[in-house]
Design a protein around this motif. Sequence first.
Motif, mmCIF file in Angstrom:
data_model
loop_
_atom_site.group_PDB
_atom_site.id
_atom_site.type_symbol
_atom_site.label_atom_id
_atom_site.label_comp_id
_atom_site.label_asym_id
_atom_site.label_seq_id
_atom_site.Cartn_x
_atom_site.Cartn_y
_atom_site.Cartn_z
ATOM 1 N N LYS A 1 0.825 -1.201 0.000
ATOM 2 C CA LYS A 1 0.000 0.000 0.000
ATOM 3 C C LYS A 1 0.864 1.259 0.000
ATOM 4 C CE LYS A 1 -3.744 2.416 2.414
ATOM 5 N NZ LYS A 1 -3.074 3.726 2.281
ATOM 6 N N GLY A 2 1.903 1.263 0.845
ATOM 7 C CA GLY A 2 2.771 2.428 0.928
ATOM 8 C C GLY A 2 3.473 2.721 -0.384
ATOM 9 N N THR A 3 3.901 1.676 -1.072
ATOM 10 C CA THR A 3 4.578 1.847 -2.355
ATOM 11 C C THR A 3 3.617 2.397 -3.409
ATOM 12 O OG1 THR A 3 6.079 0.017 -1.871
ATOM 13 C CG2 THR A 3 5.884 0.683 -4.170
ATOM 14 N N LEU A 4 2.430 1.822 -3.469
ATOM 15 C CA LEU A 4 1.447 2.264 -4.467
ATOM 16 C C LEU A 4 0.975 3.686 -4.191
ATOM 17 C CD1 LEU A 4 -0.682 -0.998 -4.868
ATOM 18 C CD2 LEU A 4 1.193 -0.171 -6.317
ATOM 19 N N ASP A 5 0.957 4.085 -2.934
ATOM 20 C CA ASP A 5 0.558 5.453 -2.594
ATOM 21 C C ASP A 5 1.565 6.478 -3.130
ATOM 22 O OD1 ASP A 5 -1.734 4.659 -1.327
ATOM 23 O OD2 ASP A 5 -0.909 4.771 0.703
ATOM 24 N N VAL A 6 2.820 6.068 -3.260
ATOM 25 C CA VAL A 6 3.866 6.976 -3.731
ATOM 26 C C VAL A 6 3.891 7.055 -5.260
ATOM 27 C CG1 VAL A 6 6.375 7.350 -3.852
ATOM 28 C CG2 VAL A 6 5.308 6.643 -1.697
ATOM 29 N N LEU A 7 3.629 5.931 -5.913
ATOM 30 C CA LEU A 7 3.734 5.856 -7.375
ATOM 31 C C LEU A 7 2.504 6.439 -8.067
ATOM 32 C CD1 LEU A 7 5.143 2.216 -7.719
ATOM 33 C CD2 LEU A 7 6.431 4.369 -7.598
ATOM 34 N N THR A 8 2.697 6.858 -9.319
ATOM 35 C CA THR A 8 1.578 7.293 -10.150
ATOM 36 C C THR A 8 0.812 6.050 -10.604
ATOM 37 O OG1 THR A 8 2.790 7.135 -12.244
ATOM 38 C CG2 THR A 8 2.981 9.218 -11.002
ATOM 39 N N PRO A 9 -0.409 6.197 -11.126
ATOM 40 C CA PRO A 9 -1.160 5.025 -11.596
ATOM 41 C C PRO A 9 -0.398 4.172 -12.606
ATOM 42 C CG PRO A 9 -2.629 6.895 -11.414
ATOM 43 C CD PRO A 9 -1.245 7.424 -11.159
ATOM 44 N N LEU A 10 0.256 4.810 -13.585
ATOM 45 C CA LEU A 10 0.995 4.037 -14.588
ATOM 46 C C LEU A 10 2.218 3.366 -13.965
ATOM 47 C CD1 LEU A 10 1.330 3.044 -17.435
ATOM 48 C CD2 LEU A 10 2.515 5.187 -18.018
ATOM 49 N N GLN A 11 2.914 4.066 -13.087
ATOM 50 C CA GLN A 11 4.049 3.470 -12.384
ATOM 51 C C GLN A 11 3.600 2.281 -11.547
ATOM 52 O OE1 GLN A 11 5.450 6.887 -10.237
ATOM 53 N NE2 GLN A 11 6.925 7.508 -11.827
ATOM 54 N N SER A 12 2.439 2.410 -10.919
ATOM 55 C CA SER A 12 1.895 1.318 -10.102
ATOM 56 C C SER A 12 1.600 0.100 -10.954
ATOM 57 C CB SER A 12 0.619 1.786 -9.389
ATOM 58 O OG SER A 12 0.884 2.807 -8.464
ATOM 59 N N VAL A 13 1.018 0.317 -12.129
ATOM 60 C CA VAL A 13 0.702 -0.792 -13.035
ATOM 61 C C VAL A 13 1.983 -1.502 -13.459
ATOM 62 C CG1 VAL A 13 -0.108 -1.353 -15.357
ATOM 63 C CG2 VAL A 13 -1.498 0.092 -13.870
ATOM 64 N N GLN A 14 3.007 -0.735 -13.812
ATOM 65 C CA GLN A 14 4.261 -1.344 -14.242
ATOM 66 C C GLN A 14 4.959 -2.077 -13.097
ATOM 67 O OE1 GLN A 14 6.428 1.881 -16.158
ATOM 68 N NE2 GLN A 14 5.393 1.503 -18.100
ATOM 69 N N PHE A 15 4.902 -1.504 -11.908
ATOM 70 C CA PHE A 15 5.502 -2.156 -10.745
ATOM 71 C C PHE A 15 4.778 -3.464 -10.426
ATOM 72 C CE2 PHE A 15 5.217 -2.674 -6.046
ATOM 73 C CZ PHE A 15 6.521 -3.085 -5.827
ATOM 74 N N LEU A 16 3.450 -3.444 -10.439
ATOM 75 C CA LEU A 16 2.674 -4.652 -10.157
ATOM 76 C C LEU A 16 2.877 -5.698 -11.242
ATOM 77 C CD1 LEU A 16 -0.650 -3.051 -8.866
ATOM 78 C CD2 LEU A 16 1.011 -4.347 -7.511
ATOM 79 N N ALA A 17 2.976 -5.269 -12.485
ATOM 80 C CA ALA A 17 3.206 -6.213 -13.588
ATOM 81 C C ALA A 17 4.543 -6.925 -13.396
ATOM 82 C CB ALA A 17 3.187 -5.472 -14.927
ATOM 83 N N ALA A 18 5.564 -6.175 -12.991
ATOM 84 C CA ALA A 18 6.881 -6.776 -12.760
ATOM 85 C C ALA A 18 6.840 -7.732 -11.574
ATOM 86 C CB ALA A 18 7.910 -5.675 -12.511
ATOM 87 N N THR A 19 6.136 -7.349 -10.523
ATOM 88 C CA THR A 19 6.037 -8.177 -9.317
ATOM 89 C C THR A 19 5.306 -9.487 -9.600
ATOM 90 O OG1 THR A 19 6.009 -6.199 -7.921
ATOM 91 C CG2 THR A 19 5.246 -8.249 -6.934
ATOM 92 N N LEU A 20 4.151 -9.386 -10.263
ATOM 93 C CA LEU A 20 3.376 -10.593 -10.551
ATOM 94 C C LEU A 20 4.081 -11.476 -11.571
ATOM 95 C CD1 LEU A 20 -0.323 -9.299 -10.608
ATOM 96 C CD2 LEU A 20 1.127 -9.976 -8.688
ATOM 97 N N SER A 21 4.818 -10.858 -12.505
ATOM 98 C CA SER A 21 5.591 -11.638 -13.483
ATOM 99 C C SER A 21 6.643 -12.475 -12.774
ATOM 100 C CB SER A 21 6.262 -10.708 -14.496
ATOM 101 O OG SER A 21 5.309 -10.072 -15.312
ATOM 102 N N LEU A 22 7.248 -11.905 -11.729
ATOM 103 C CA LEU A 22 8.230 -12.645 -10.950
ATOM 104 C C LEU A 22 7.587 -13.850 -10.275
ATOM 105 C CD1 LEU A 22 11.016 -12.988 -9.653
ATOM 106 C CD2 LEU A 22 10.316 -11.353 -7.895
#
Length: 252
Positions: free
Chosen positions: A209-230
């Motif tokens: 939650k803390g990470t997503l609160d800092v990131l923009t919506p597009l940054q959040s999508v890319q971060f989550l995509a990388a995390t779930l891909s892992l």
Amino acid sequence: MKTQVDDHAFSDFYHNWFLKLEDILHHLMDVDVLSEQSNQVAVNDDDQHLQALVSTVTTHLKEYYTVKWASARDDVLPFFSPTWLTPLESAYCSWLTGWKPSAAFRLLNSFVGKPGTAMAAITEEQRRKIEVLRMKVRVEEEKVEREMERLQVVVADRKMTELAKLSSRRHDNQGSVAEGLVEVAVRGVMGGLEKVMKAADCVRLKTLKGTLDVLTPLQSVQFLAATLSLYLRLRQWGINTHMAALKLNIQD
């Protein structure tokens, strides 16, 4: 205590939950690929759609923890040695029944400033907030680890050993009393493990939650995509390794 049937029930839940996670990842990847193709690092006219995608991910993750906690009330031990994960996944998720929260920052740092991604536009203010969050998470991790160490000391305590010895003497009243005391002690240990597990899960959720609160919506999508891909790669590699080992055993 839980039965094998109950363990299978959670395994079935996890299997179906993971299949849905794969489907969600495809949607995240579609946005990620589109943003790279259009060479955009920000999407202003579609933030609502991006935020909805992020919400879908977080809701799905919360469902996992809700079911996990409900199952752990009956028996927490399977979550410290999960049969529904491959050995490779278990190695990655070996920090108190899950992934170590601080690992999220290593993944995040690997994307910061990466050309062609929204992370290329990360601001100094965002960097500062992420560093503050990282330090807070580390403090929380250490707090949970200390509680786990305290619990391990209790388990290894000599009094527990003595009670266990006495409980084996079922031929007299002393043995019956001791057996009851052991049962109470074991329930206390199981309750402690459940408490530590939930505390660790809370740190994981706070980190996300803390990470997503800092990131923009597009940054959040890319971060989550990388995390779930892992996660997906770990599971696939784990399954492939297991199948290869089985094949070798059959050939031998």
